[in-house]
Write a protein that holds these residues in place. Structure first.
Motif, PDB file in Angstrom:
ATOM      1  N   GLU A  35       0.817  -1.218   0.000  1.00 42.37           N
ATOM      2  CA  GLU A  35       0.000   0.000   0.000  1.00 42.37           C
ATOM      3  C   GLU A  35       0.851   1.270   0.000  1.00 42.37           C
ATOM      4  OE1 GLU A  35      -2.808  -0.253   3.188  1.00 42.37           O
ATOM      5  OE2 GLU A  35      -3.451  -2.264   2.589  1.00 42.37           O
ATOM      6  N   GLY A  36       2.179   1.107  -0.064  1.00 41.51           N
ATOM      7  CA  GLY A  36       3.061   2.259  -0.130  1.00 41.51           C
ATOM      8  C   GLY A  36       3.521   2.809   1.208  1.00 41.51           C
ATOM      9  N   PHE A  37       3.264   2.078   2.289  1.00 43.86           N
ATOM     10  CA  PHE A  37       3.673   2.537   3.609  1.00 43.86           C
ATOM     11  C   PHE A  37       5.050   1.975   3.961  1.00 43.86           C
ATOM     12  CE2 PHE A  37      -0.980   2.748   3.871  1.00 43.86           C
ATOM     13  CZ  PHE A  37      -1.131   4.071   4.271  1.00 43.86           C
ATOM     14  N   PRO A  38       5.958   2.821   4.431  1.00 40.23           N
ATOM     15  CA  PRO A  38       7.276   2.325   4.836  1.00 40.23           C
ATOM     16  C   PRO A  38       7.205   1.619   6.188  1.00 40.23           C
ATOM     17  CG  PRO A  38       7.141   4.680   5.200  1.00 40.23           C
ATOM     18  CD  PRO A  38       5.848   4.267   4.532  1.00 40.23           C
ATOM     19  N   TYR A  39       8.088   0.652   6.361  1.00 45.13           N
ATOM     20  CA  TYR A  39       8.195  -0.055   7.631  1.00 45.13           C
ATOM     21  C   TYR A  39       9.646  -0.487   7.833  1.00 45.13           C
ATOM     22  CZ  TYR A  39       8.116  -4.346   4.850  1.00 45.13           C
ATOM     23  OH  TYR A  39       8.409  -5.335   3.943  1.00 45.13           O
ATOM     24  N   VAL A  40      10.009  -0.724   9.074  1.00 44.55           N
ATOM     25  CA  VAL A  40      11.354  -1.207   9.381  1.00 44.55           C
ATOM     26  C   VAL A  40      11.412  -2.674   8.993  1.00 44.55           C
ATOM     27  CG1 VAL A  40      13.054  -1.636  11.199  1.00 44.55           C
ATOM     28  CG2 VAL A  40      11.667   0.449  11.251  1.00 44.55           C
ATOM     29  N   ALA A  41      12.335  -3.006   8.098  1.00 43.47           N
ATOM     30  CA  ALA A  41      12.470  -4.384   7.649  1.00 43.47           C
ATOM     31  C   ALA A  41      13.638  -5.097   8.330  1.00 43.47           C
ATOM     32  CB  ALA A  41      12.657  -4.435   6.129  1.00 43.47           C
ATOM     33  N   TYR A  42      14.748  -4.378   8.526  1.00 42.13           N
ATOM     34  CA  TYR A  42      15.956  -4.990   9.075  1.00 42.13           C
ATOM     35  C   TYR A  42      16.655  -4.031  10.027  1.00 42.13           C
ATOM     36  CZ  TYR A  42      15.587  -8.160   5.075  1.00 42.13           C
ATOM     37  OH  TYR A  42      15.147  -9.061   4.153  1.00 42.13           O
ATOM     38  N   LEU A  43      17.327  -4.613  10.999  1.00 39.47           N
ATOM     39  CA  LEU A  43      18.310  -3.891  11.788  1.00 39.47           C
ATOM     40  C   LEU A  43      19.665  -4.235  11.182  1.00 39.47           C
ATOM     41  CD1 LEU A  43      17.060  -4.617  15.424  1.00 39.47           C
ATOM     42  CD2 LEU A  43      16.441  -2.729  13.896  1.00 39.47           C
ATOM     43  N   LEU A  44      20.514  -3.245  11.001  1.00 41.66           N
ATOM     44  CA  LEU A  44      21.816  -3.460  10.382  1.00 41.66           C
ATOM     45  C   LEU A  44      22.911  -3.287  11.423  1.00 41.66           C
ATOM     46  CD1 LEU A  44      21.302  -1.316   7.154  1.00 41.66           C
ATOM     47  CD2 LEU A  44      20.760  -3.721   7.502  1.00 41.66           C
ATOM     48  N   THR A  45      23.894  -4.160  11.376  1.00 42.94           N
ATOM     49  CA  THR A  45      25.028  -4.051  12.271  1.00 42.94           C
ATOM     50  C   THR A  45      26.299  -4.353  11.496  1.00 42.94           C
ATOM     51  OG1 THR A  45      25.963  -4.732  14.402  1.00 42.94           O
ATOM     52  CG2 THR A  45      24.865  -6.441  13.121  1.00 42.94           C
ATOM     53  N   GLY A  46      27.364  -3.729  11.885  1.00 38.91           N
ATOM     54  CA  GLY A  46      28.650  -3.945  11.234  1.00 38.91           C
ATOM     55  C   GLY A  46      29.304  -2.634  10.823  1.00 38.91           C
ATOM     56  N   GLN A  47      30.599  -2.724  10.537  1.00 39.31           N
ATOM     57  CA  GLN A  47      31.382  -1.544  10.240  1.00 39.31           C
ATOM     58  C   GLN A  47      30.892  -0.792   9.011  1.00 39.31           C
ATOM     59  OE1 GLN A  47      32.409  -4.598  10.785  1.00 39.31           O
ATOM     60  NE2 GLN A  47      34.046  -4.614  12.282  1.00 39.31           N
ATOM     61  N   GLY A  48      30.444  -1.519   7.995  1.00 37.55           N
ATOM     62  CA  GLY A  48      29.946  -0.864   6.786  1.00 37.55           C
ATOM     63  C   GLY A  48      28.711  -0.029   7.065  1.00 37.55           C
ATOM     64  N   ALA A  49      27.788  -0.567   7.838  1.00 35.44           N
ATOM     65  CA  ALA A  49      26.563   0.169   8.169  1.00 35.44           C
ATOM     66  C   ALA A  49      26.879   1.381   9.040  1.00 35.44           C
ATOM     67  CB  ALA A  49      25.567  -0.745   8.882  1.00 35.44           C
ATOM     68  N   LEU A  50      27.744   1.203  10.014  1.00 39.46           N
ATOM     69  CA  LEU A  50      28.098   2.308  10.902  1.00 39.46           C
ATOM     70  C   LEU A  50      28.814   3.414  10.133  1.00 39.46           C
ATOM     71  CD1 LEU A  50      28.203   3.555  13.706  1.00 39.46           C
ATOM     72  CD2 LEU A  50      30.331   2.288  14.094  1.00 39.46           C
ATOM     73  N   GLY A  51      29.755   3.032   9.284  1.00 42.34           N
ATOM     74  CA  GLY A  51      30.485   4.025   8.506  1.00 42.34           C
ATOM     75  C   GLY A  51      29.575   4.839   7.597  1.00 42.34           C
ATOM     76  N   ARG A  68      39.071  -3.727   3.858  1.00 44.53           N
ATOM     77  CA  ARG A  68      40.381  -4.393   3.805  1.00 44.53           C
ATOM     78  C   ARG A  68      40.298  -5.808   4.376  1.00 44.53           C
ATOM     79  NH1 ARG A  68      44.811  -2.485   1.409  1.00 44.53           N
ATOM     80  NH2 ARG A  68      46.053  -3.305   3.093  1.00 44.53           N
ATOM     81  N   PHE A  69      39.262  -6.077   5.166  1.00 42.24           N
ATOM     82  CA  PHE A  69      39.148  -7.363   5.843  1.00 42.24           C
ATOM     83  C   PHE A  69      38.016  -8.224   5.297  1.00 42.24           C
ATOM     84  CE2 PHE A  69      41.295  -4.668   8.963  1.00 42.24           C
ATOM     85  CZ  PHE A  69      42.414  -5.440   9.193  1.00 42.24           C
ATOM     86  N   VAL A  70      37.690  -8.058   4.033  1.00 42.25           N
ATOM     87  CA  VAL A  70      36.720  -8.937   3.384  1.00 42.25           C
ATOM     88  C   VAL A  70      37.288  -9.348   2.036  1.00 42.25           C
ATOM     89  CG1 VAL A  70      34.673  -8.025   4.550  1.00 42.25           C
ATOM     90  CG2 VAL A  70      35.395  -7.009   2.404  1.00 42.25           C
ATOM     91  N   ASP A  71      36.897 -10.523   1.565  1.00 40.18           N
ATOM     92  CA  ASP A  71      37.392 -11.017   0.287  1.00 40.18           C
ATOM     93  C   ASP A  71      36.695 -10.355  -0.895  1.00 40.18           C
ATOM     94  OD1 ASP A  71      39.237 -12.791   1.456  1.00 40.18           O
ATOM     95  OD2 ASP A  71      37.650 -14.282   1.768  1.00 40.18           O
ATOM     96  N   ASP A  72      35.480  -9.870  -0.683  1.00 37.93           N
ATOM     97  CA  ASP A  72      34.692  -9.315  -1.780  1.00 37.93           C
ATOM     98  C   ASP A  72      34.074  -7.981  -1.356  1.00 37.93           C
ATOM     99  OD1 ASP A  72      33.425  -9.162  -4.248  1.00 37.93           O
ATOM    100  OD2 ASP A  72      31.713 -10.362  -3.606  1.00 37.93           O
ATOM    101  N   PRO A  73      34.885  -6.883  -1.374  1.00 38.67           N
ATOM    102  CA  PRO A  73      34.327  -5.587  -0.961  1.00 38.67           C
ATOM    103  C   PRO A  73      33.278  -5.110  -1.959  1.00 38.67           C
ATOM    104  CG  PRO A  73      36.680  -5.405  -1.478  1.00 38.67           C
ATOM    105  CD  PRO A  73      36.274  -6.819  -1.723  1.00 38.67           C
ATOM    106  N   PRO A  74      32.377  -4.242  -1.572  1.00 39.15           N
ATOM    107  CA  PRO A  74      32.296  -3.568  -0.284  1.00 39.15           C
ATOM    108  C   PRO A  74      31.663  -4.469   0.773  1.00 39.15           C
ATOM    109  CG  PRO A  74      30.508  -2.805  -1.670  1.00 39.15           C
ATOM    110  CD  PRO A  74      31.355  -3.746  -2.504  1.00 39.15           C
ATOM    111  N   VAL A  75      32.077  -4.251   2.027  1.00 30.76           N
ATOM    112  CA  VAL A  75      31.565  -5.035   3.144  1.00 30.76           C
ATOM    113  C   VAL A  75      30.065  -4.781   3.282  1.00 30.76           C
ATOM    114  CG1 VAL A  75      32.078  -3.296   4.912  1.00 30.76           C
ATOM    115  CG2 VAL A  75      31.955  -5.692   5.546  1.00 30.76           C
ATOM    116  N   GLN A  76      29.325  -5.853   3.476  1.00 24.27           N
ATOM    117  CA  GLN A  76      27.875  -5.754   3.652  1.00 24.27           C
ATOM    118  C   GLN A  76      27.535  -5.878   5.133  1.00 24.27           C
ATOM    119  OE1 GLN A  76      25.736  -5.085   1.066  1.00 24.27           O
ATOM    120  NE2 GLN A  76      27.674  -4.844  -0.017  1.00 24.27           N
TER     121      GLN A  76
END
Length: 126
Positions: A35-51, A68-76
């Motif tokens: 119906e077009g209403f936004p809602y919280v789907a996920y909580l994100l944690t980790g250096q990429g989200a914080l940055g 630098r510490f992941v094999d396949d950047p960008p870190v998710q």
């Protein structure tokens, strides 16, 4: 009803169903229902989200270090579905143990390239 998500969720500890620390809520991901209403789907944690949340030079440095510490950047970031949240108080308590969540890409890289190379690291301590 007005909800202040930043005040109620961001930077709270995330604790799994066994009482183990998962991380902190570094950001929130939204989705839009039929119906077009936004809602919280996920909580994100980790250096990429914080940055990305912090932004600016400091945020870019956090993301660059994490990349630098992941094999396949960008870190998710670790994405925790909101339906896994049991309670929000001084900490965010999950319905599930951390073992069912996807592993942190940075922690996985560090385990493979550093921790597992330490002699005796794979033996259980008794």
């Amino acid at each position: 009803m007005r909800v202040q998500l930043a005040k109620q969720l961001l930077d709270r500890q995330i604790v799994d169903s066994d009482g183990g620390l998962v991380g902190r809520v570094d950001d929130i991901a939204f989705a839009v229902d039929d119906e077009g209403f936004p809602y919280v789907a996920y909580l994100l944690t980790g250096q990429g989200a914080l940055g990305q949340r912090i932004g600016g030079r400091i945020g870019r440095v956090l993301v660059a270090i994490a990349n630098r510490f992941v094999d396949d950047p960008p870190v998710q970031p670790l994405r925790i579905p909101l339906d896994q949240v049991a309670h929000v108080g001084s900490a965010v308590r999950l319905r599930c143990p951390a073992s069912v969540l996807p592993p942190s890409p940075v922690e996985s890289w560090l385990r493979r390239h550093l921790l597992d190379r330490i002699p005796g690291a794979n033996r259980a301590s008794g």
